[in-house]
Design a protein around this motif. Structure first.
Motif, PDB file in Angstrom:
ATOM      1  N   LYS A   1       0.818  -1.219   0.000  1.00 18.13           N
ATOM      2  CA  LYS A   1       0.000   0.000   0.000  1.00 18.13           C
ATOM      3  C   LYS A   1       0.850   1.267   0.000  1.00 18.13           C
ATOM      4  O   LYS A   1       1.990   1.266   0.461  1.00 18.13           O
ATOM      5  CB  LYS A   1      -0.932   0.031   1.214  1.00 18.13           C
ATOM      6  N   GLY A   2       0.245   2.339  -0.514  1.00 17.93           N
ATOM      7  CA  GLY A   2       0.890   3.639  -0.505  1.00 17.93           C
ATOM      8  C   GLY A   2      -0.147   4.734  -0.346  1.00 17.93           C
ATOM      9  O   GLY A   2      -1.336   4.466  -0.148  1.00 17.93           O
ATOM     10  N   VAL A   3       0.315   5.969  -0.451  1.00 18.70           N
ATOM     11  CA  VAL A   3      -0.597   7.101  -0.316  1.00 18.70           C
ATOM     12  C   VAL A   3      -0.552   7.933  -1.595  1.00 18.70           C
ATOM     13  O   VAL A   3       0.521   8.271  -2.098  1.00 18.70           O
ATOM     14  CB  VAL A   3      -0.262   7.956   0.929  1.00 18.70           C
ATOM     15  N   ALA A   4      -1.738   8.218  -2.145  1.00 15.94           N
ATOM     16  CA  ALA A   4      -1.864   9.113  -3.293  1.00 15.94           C
ATOM     17  C   ALA A   4      -2.204  10.493  -2.771  1.00 15.94           C
ATOM     18  O   ALA A   4      -2.969  10.630  -1.807  1.00 15.94           O
ATOM     19  CB  ALA A   4      -2.958   8.621  -4.241  1.00 15.94           C
ATOM     20  N   MET A   5      -1.656  11.525  -3.395  1.00 17.91           N
ATOM     21  CA  MET A   5      -1.882  12.879  -2.899  1.00 17.91           C
ATOM     22  C   MET A   5      -1.973  13.866  -4.047  1.00 17.91           C
ATOM     23  O   MET A   5      -1.311  13.720  -5.075  1.00 17.91           O
ATOM     24  CB  MET A   5      -0.791  13.267  -1.914  1.00 17.91           C
ATOM     25  N   THR A   6      -2.797  14.867  -3.864  1.00 19.14           N
ATOM     26  CA  THR A   6      -3.012  15.874  -4.900  1.00 19.14           C
ATOM     27  C   THR A   6      -3.379  17.189  -4.258  1.00 19.14           C
ATOM     28  O   THR A   6      -3.721  17.247  -3.063  1.00 19.14           O
ATOM     29  CB  THR A   6      -4.121  15.421  -5.872  1.00 19.14           C
ATOM     30  N   CYS A   7      -3.300  18.260  -5.035  1.00 18.12           N
ATOM     31  CA  CYS A   7      -3.657  19.581  -4.521  1.00 18.12           C
ATOM     32  C   CYS A   7      -4.150  20.443  -5.671  1.00 18.12           C
ATOM     33  O   CYS A   7      -3.892  20.142  -6.843  1.00 18.12           O
ATOM     34  CB  CYS A   7      -2.458  20.245  -3.841  1.00 18.12           C
ATOM     35  N   GLY A   8      -4.842  21.526  -5.353  1.00 20.21           N
ATOM     36  CA  GLY A   8      -5.267  22.440  -6.409  1.00 20.21           C
ATOM     37  C   GLY A   8      -6.502  23.231  -6.054  1.00 20.21           C
ATOM     38  O   GLY A   8      -7.008  23.172  -4.932  1.00 20.21           O
ATOM     39  N   CYS A   9      -7.001  23.969  -7.049  1.00 20.84           N
ATOM     40  CA  CYS A   9      -8.106  24.891  -6.830  1.00 20.84           C
ATOM     41  C   CYS A   9      -8.739  25.248  -8.168  1.00 20.84           C
ATOM     42  O   CYS A   9      -8.178  24.953  -9.232  1.00 20.84           O
ATOM     43  CB  CYS A   9      -7.586  26.149  -6.128  1.00 20.84           C
ATOM     44  N   GLU A  10      -9.909  25.902  -8.130  1.00 21.71           N
ATOM     45  CA  GLU A  10     -10.608  26.371  -9.323  1.00 21.71           C
ATOM     46  C   GLU A  10     -10.915  27.864  -9.179  1.00 21.71           C
ATOM     47  O   GLU A  10     -12.069  28.271  -9.024  1.00 21.71           O
ATOM     48  CB  GLU A  10     -11.901  25.571  -9.527  1.00 21.71           C
ATOM     49  N   PRO A  11      -9.894  28.723  -9.228  1.00 23.53           N
ATOM     50  CA  PRO A  11     -10.114  30.153  -8.967  1.00 23.53           C
ATOM     51  C   PRO A  11     -11.037  30.841  -9.970  1.00 23.53           C
ATOM     52  O   PRO A  11     -11.806  31.734  -9.588  1.00 23.53           O
ATOM     53  CB  PRO A  11      -8.695  30.743  -9.043  1.00 23.53           C
ATOM     54  N   ALA A  12     -10.970  30.465 -11.249  1.00 21.71           N
ATOM     55  CA  ALA A  12     -11.766  31.158 -12.265  1.00 21.71           C
ATOM     56  C   ALA A  12     -13.256  30.916 -12.072  1.00 21.71           C
ATOM     57  O   ALA A  12     -14.075  31.826 -12.233  1.00 21.71           O
ATOM     58  CB  ALA A  12     -11.328  30.723 -13.661  1.00 21.71           C
ATOM     59  N   ILE A  13     -13.616  29.686 -11.732  1.00 25.89           N
ATOM     60  CA  ILE A  13     -15.020  29.402 -11.449  1.00 25.89           C
ATOM     61  C   ILE A  13     -15.438  30.099 -10.165  1.00 25.89           C
ATOM     62  O   ILE A  13     -16.534  30.652 -10.052  1.00 25.89           O
ATOM     63  CB  ILE A  13     -15.264  27.885 -11.367  1.00 25.89           C
ATOM     64  N   GLY A  14     -14.539  30.117  -9.181  1.00 26.56           N
ATOM     65  CA  GLY A  14     -14.822  30.787  -7.918  1.00 26.56           C
ATOM     66  C   GLY A  14     -15.071  32.278  -8.081  1.00 26.56           C
ATOM     67  O   GLY A  14     -15.814  32.875  -7.305  1.00 26.56           O
ATOM     68  N   LEU A  15     -14.462  32.886  -9.082  1.00 22.95           N
ATOM     69  CA  LEU A  15     -14.686  34.311  -9.340  1.00 22.95           C
ATOM     70  C   LEU A  15     -16.148  34.575  -9.673  1.00 22.95           C
ATOM     71  O   LEU A  15     -16.727  35.577  -9.254  1.00 22.95           O
ATOM     72  CB  LEU A  15     -13.790  34.779 -10.490  1.00 22.95           C
ATOM     73  N   LEU A  16     -16.761  33.674 -10.423  1.00 18.56           N
ATOM     74  CA  LEU A  16     -18.153  33.851 -10.839  1.00 18.56           C
ATOM     75  C   LEU A  16     -19.131  33.310  -9.800  1.00 18.56           C
ATOM     76  O   LEU A  16     -20.208  33.875  -9.605  1.00 18.56           O
ATOM     77  CB  LEU A  16     -18.387  33.133 -12.176  1.00 18.56           C
ATOM     78  N   ASP A  17     -18.768  32.219  -9.158  1.00 16.61           N
ATOM     79  CA  ASP A  17     -19.641  31.594  -8.164  1.00 16.61           C
ATOM     80  C   ASP A  17     -18.748  30.901  -7.143  1.00 16.61           C
ATOM     81  O   ASP A  17     -18.314  29.760  -7.356  1.00 16.61           O
ATOM     82  CB  ASP A  17     -20.573  30.582  -8.841  1.00 16.61           C
ATOM     83  N   PRO A  18     -18.433  31.569  -6.034  1.00 20.35           N
ATOM     84  CA  PRO A  18     -17.473  30.992  -5.083  1.00 20.35           C
ATOM     85  C   PRO A  18     -17.928  29.670  -4.480  1.00 20.35           C
ATOM     86  O   PRO A  18     -17.097  28.810  -4.189  1.00 20.35           O
ATOM     87  CB  PRO A  18     -17.321  32.076  -4.012  1.00 20.35           C
ATOM     88  N   TYR A  19     -19.229  29.499  -4.296  1.00 16.72           N
ATOM     89  CA  TYR A  19     -19.719  28.223  -3.768  1.00 16.72           C
ATOM     90  C   TYR A  19     -19.446  27.105  -4.769  1.00 16.72           C
ATOM     91  O   TYR A  19     -18.869  26.065  -4.421  1.00 16.72           O
ATOM     92  CB  TYR A  19     -21.221  28.317  -3.467  1.00 16.72           C
ATOM     93  N   ALA A  20     -19.840  27.313  -6.033  1.00 20.79           N
ATOM     94  CA  ALA A  20     -19.622  26.296  -7.064  1.00 20.79           C
ATOM     95  C   ALA A  20     -18.136  26.035  -7.272  1.00 20.79           C
ATOM     96  O   ALA A  20     -17.707  24.893  -7.447  1.00 20.79           O
ATOM     97  CB  ALA A  20     -20.273  26.728  -8.376  1.00 20.79           C
ATOM     98  N   GLY A  21     -17.333  27.096  -7.259  1.00 22.64           N
ATOM     99  CA  GLY A  21     -15.895  26.924  -7.436  1.00 22.64           C
ATOM    100  C   GLY A  21     -15.293  26.040  -6.360  1.00 22.64           C
ATOM    101  O   GLY A  21     -14.421  25.209  -6.626  1.00 22.64           O
ATOM    102  N   ALA A  22     -15.766  26.202  -5.118  1.00 29.04           N
ATOM    103  CA  ALA A  22     -15.247  25.390  -4.020  1.00 29.04           C
ATOM    104  C   ALA A  22     -15.711  23.943  -4.134  1.00 29.04           C
ATOM    105  O   ALA A  22     -14.936  23.007  -3.913  1.00 29.04           O
ATOM    106  CB  ALA A  22     -15.685  25.982  -2.683  1.00 29.04           C
ATOM    107  N   VAL A  23     -16.981  23.745  -4.485  1.00 31.42           N
ATOM    108  CA  VAL A  23     -17.487  22.379  -4.660  1.00 31.42           C
ATOM    109  C   VAL A  23     -16.703  21.653  -5.749  1.00 31.42           C
ATOM    110  O   VAL A  23     -16.271  20.505  -5.576  1.00 31.42           O
ATOM    111  CB  VAL A  23     -18.993  22.395  -5.007  1.00 31.42           C
ATOM    112  N   ILE A  24     -16.500  22.333  -6.878  1.00 30.88           N
ATOM    113  CA  ILE A  24     -15.780  21.707  -7.993  1.00 30.88           C
ATOM    114  C   ILE A  24     -14.315  21.464  -7.633  1.00 30.88           C
ATOM    115  O   ILE A  24     -13.714  20.471  -8.057  1.00 30.88           O
ATOM    116  CB  ILE A  24     -15.942  22.566  -9.264  1.00 30.88           C
TER     117      ILE A  24
END
Length: 729
Positions: free
Chosen positions: A439-462
């Motif tokens: 076994k191992g650990v998979a890891m990732t990071c990131g964000c959706e700033p452009a969608i958050g600009l128009l709809d911060p709730y949707a941007g965070a969910v996505i």
């Protein structure tokens, strides 16, 4: 004259029954700052579900601790070093890595990986190239020296990060469950032990500086005031910390971060319901005649604090000498819940410790949705390309966008940080670290700033969906989530509304996917007077998942010929917040992507099928849409795909950023399609032994060779080769 805000000053005077002196004011100013106390964001963070069957230690300590198996635990933390990295990007990024690594070490776990999401202004500007290059180099050099693998990151570019780049770092640690440490102090009379770098004057007021917009209320500090890192000392400090914890010589431990010794000693004591008596004369310092204020509030890097039983002091000191780490016994815990600081025979501060740590007024700020943007017209859209040649031109233009281009030159900075325990390809959907043979650990990071600009709730969910899907395509369900909430000035109702909606979006999505939010950081006041801008809403996150090596883990790129290509998820003509509209100069137009009601089931099915051993390649579709995802999968193996049956114009089919979609390839399509029953999934083509992508669209067939894809994707590399003349700014 008080350095405190008027309302805070009044409250403190009422509580103390006297005027606080300069040192005491400094303690309150920093510990009551947004950076340390979450005074305006804390009420919002209560929306997160933080517990779960695998959560051993959740939010509130230096790092969270999560069960990996019956023997091992994982630790994880996320931090920012935004403001310092604009003033001094190399040191700012390096010390950002160093600080988050110490958070993990203080839990009794050894740091094994860092993930680095960076958000910077466009690389057309020379200063942004200077910032980006130094941020990359600072974090890479530090990671290399302390021998921690940098295995995943994000690079996002937008003009609203001009003057306020974001440097976020996730750190993952690994340890044995019997060595888990906390910062909860245990007994009065135990000694407060400081070890690591000698205390200097760097970083004074760092916590309060990070709680103001760049240029607001105070001058941006000189570069000498930005903490500098010493990675060689950090490496020795790591070894010394792990050794004294594993030998059972430590009762509690924590990193010295924001607010320096003033913060670490008071917080450690308060967590056990004790007071503390600090003897500043014992603190090893870099300069003669340092003031009590400087010693207490400097944010000198590479320092740790531990609670040690008196009878264990000599053993601990021997270990420090062995590792050549400066160290000193600087005080003790008391039954009386007071924070007393003594220097040169004089009591310099005497404060009720619970009031100092927990007395900050926490309030939900006024919030109001921003006024509708005049350009927000759903009828407004770029002119769709009508011929196959025009479509191909659009695809190549998209591939050359800084936000979609190849990160090869970025990862080359980190190539020497790779460790033997890192498995799988670089640049894929998630980094993978081997823990055991199985076994191992998979890891990732990131964000959706452009969608958050128009709809911060949707941007965070996505944002949550996309990151969960990044580990899902490796066959891993989300184990835990950490966040770094990067936003503007919370005193402005529109900015606070954006923050609130983003937190609610993260919380709701994490709950639906059953991923506990185990820690994070809030970085507010990310605004620039220099450019008169606030950053895009940037709720950057990291997600971990456990992968099994007993069956092949899917790659992120085409691997075998004559395999069936399957598209999972529904493509909708909703282009708001897409990179396509941004590249077209119409970023505020269009409908924001809608989230499928059953996205939790889609993610769950993707985890199941990708862990089954029946999938060769699996790639999440995110920024840029389906066309860009397919193009990036081309290796010596390419594909013929038919997208003509997906409704919409060719550019809408290719560039819509509908969430919860992945591309799979398999030699067993019947078996895979049976496993995917109940969620949207269609066969769209076959892989082939040719370095090209052939896409059949309504406008005709578009053929992209690997050479064309690579050339278009090299825009970041080309920009960075332009360099910068000014070496300091």
């Amino acid at each position: 004259m008080s350095m405190l805000p008027a309302e805070d000053h009044k409250l403190i005077v009422e509580k103390l029954g006297r005027e606080p002196n300069t040192l005491e004011q400094g303690c309150f100013l920093n510990l009551w700052s947004e950076h340390c106390s979450y005074r305006s964001s804390g009420v919002l963070l209560r929306n997160f579900k933080t517990d779960g069957k695998n959560v051993i230690i959740g939010p509130g300590d230096d790092a969270a601790v999560i069960k990996f198996d019956d023997e091992y635990v994982l630790s994880v933390a996320m931090e920012s070093h935004n403001h310092p990295s604009y003033v001094e990007p190399y040191s700012g990024a390096a010390t950002g890595v160093g600080g988050i690594v110490r958070d993990v070490i203080s839990m009794g776990t050894r740091a094994v990986a860092v993930l680095a999401p960076f958000y910077v202004g466009p690389l057309d500007a020379e200063k942004n190239r200077w910032l980006f290059d130094n941020i990359l180099q600072g974090s890479a050099d530090y990671s290399k020296t302390i021998q921690v693998a940098a295995i995943r990151g994000e690079s996002y570019f937008d003009e609203r990060y001009n003057g306020n780049p974001l440097v976020n770092v996730v750190c993952v640690g690994l340890g044995k469950k019997e060595h888990v440490m906390t910062s909860i102090s245990k007994a009065a009379g135990n000694r407060i032990f400081l070890f690591g770098s000698k205390t200097g004057k760097d970083g004074l007021g760092g916590a309060s500086f990070a709680s103001n917009a760049m240029g607001e209320d105070e001058e941006v500090p000189e570069k000498s005031a930005i903490p500098a890192g010493d990675a060689e000392l950090e490496r020795r400090l790591i070894d010394a910390t792990i050794e004294i914890i594993e030998k059972g010589l430590v009762e509690s431990c924590r990193d010295l971060g924001a607010a320096g010794l003033a913060g670490a000693a008071s917080e450690l004591a308060d967590k056990g319901n004790f007071g503390a008596h600090v003897l500043l004369d014992a603190v090893p310092v870099k300069y003669e005649k340092m003031t009590a204020y400087e010693v207490m509030l400097a944010e000198t890097q590479e320092r740790m604090l531990a609670e040690i039983k008196p009878e264990n002091l000599s053993k601990v000191m021997e270990i420090m000498k062995k590792h050549n780490v400066p160290a000193a016994d600087i005080g003790y815990l008391t039954k009386e819940q007071e924070y007393v600081v003594e220097y040169q025979g004089k009591v310099e501060a005497k404060l009720p410790i619970r009031f100092l740590i927990q007395g900050v007024p926490k309030v939900e700020m006024p919030s109001k949705a921003p006024a509708p943007r005049t350009k927000d017209l759903v009828t407004q859209k770029p002119k769709s390309p009508e011929t196959a040649a025009e479509v191909k031109k659009s695809v190549l233009k998209m591939l050359s966008s800084y936000n979609l281009a190849s990160r090869k030159c970025v990862w080359e900075k980190y190539k020497e940080t790779t460790l033997p325990t890192v498995v799988g390809e670089s640049g894929g959907d998630a980094g993978i670290m081997k823990v055991t043979d199985k076994k191992g650990v998979a890891m990732t990071c990131g964000c959706e700033p452009a969608i958050g600009l128009l709809d911060p709730y949707a941007g965070a969910v996505i944002t949550v969906i996309e990151n969960a899907m990044n580990v899902a395509v490796k066959g891993a369900a989300g184990l835990c989530l950490v966040d770094n909430l990067n936003f503007g000035n919370p005193k402005k109702p529109d900015q606070y509304w954006i923050l609130k909606q983003s937190v609610l979006g993260l919380a709701d999505a994490a709950k639906k996917l059953n991923i506990p939010v185990v820690g994070g950081n809030v970085s507010l006041y990310n605004e620039s007077d220099e450019f008169d801008t606030a950053i895009l809403p940037t709720p950057s996150i990291g997600i971990l998942g456990i992968v099994s090596f007993e069956k092949p883990i899917p790659t992120s790129f085409f691997k075998n010929e004559d395999e069936t290509v399957i598209l999972v998820g529904t493509t909708k003509v909703e282009m708001g917040g897409s990179e396509y509209y941004r590249v077209s100069g119409m970023e505020t137009a269009g409908i924001v992507p809608s989230v499928p009601a059953d996205y939790d089931k889609i993610v769950e099915k993707v985890v199941e099928v990708c862990a089954s051993g029946n999938v060769t390649t699996a790639h999440d579709i995110s920024k840029g849409g389906l066309g860009i995802a397919l193009a990036k999968m081309v290796t010596a193996i390419g594909a013929d795909v038919d997208l003509s049956k997906i409704s919409g114009m060719s550019d809408e089919v290719l560039f819509a950023e509908s969430p919860a979609r992945v591309i799979l390839t398999t030699k067993s399509p019947e078996k895979v399609m049976e496993m995917l029953k109940g969620i949207p999934a269609i066969e769209i083509g076959k892989t082939k032994k040719a370095s090209e992508l052939n896409m059949k669209l309504a406008a005709g067939s578009v053929v992209l060779t690997k050479e064309e894809i690579d050339e278009a994707s090299s825009s970041i590399e080309k920009a960075m080769k332009l360099g910068y003349k000014n070496q300091t700014y």
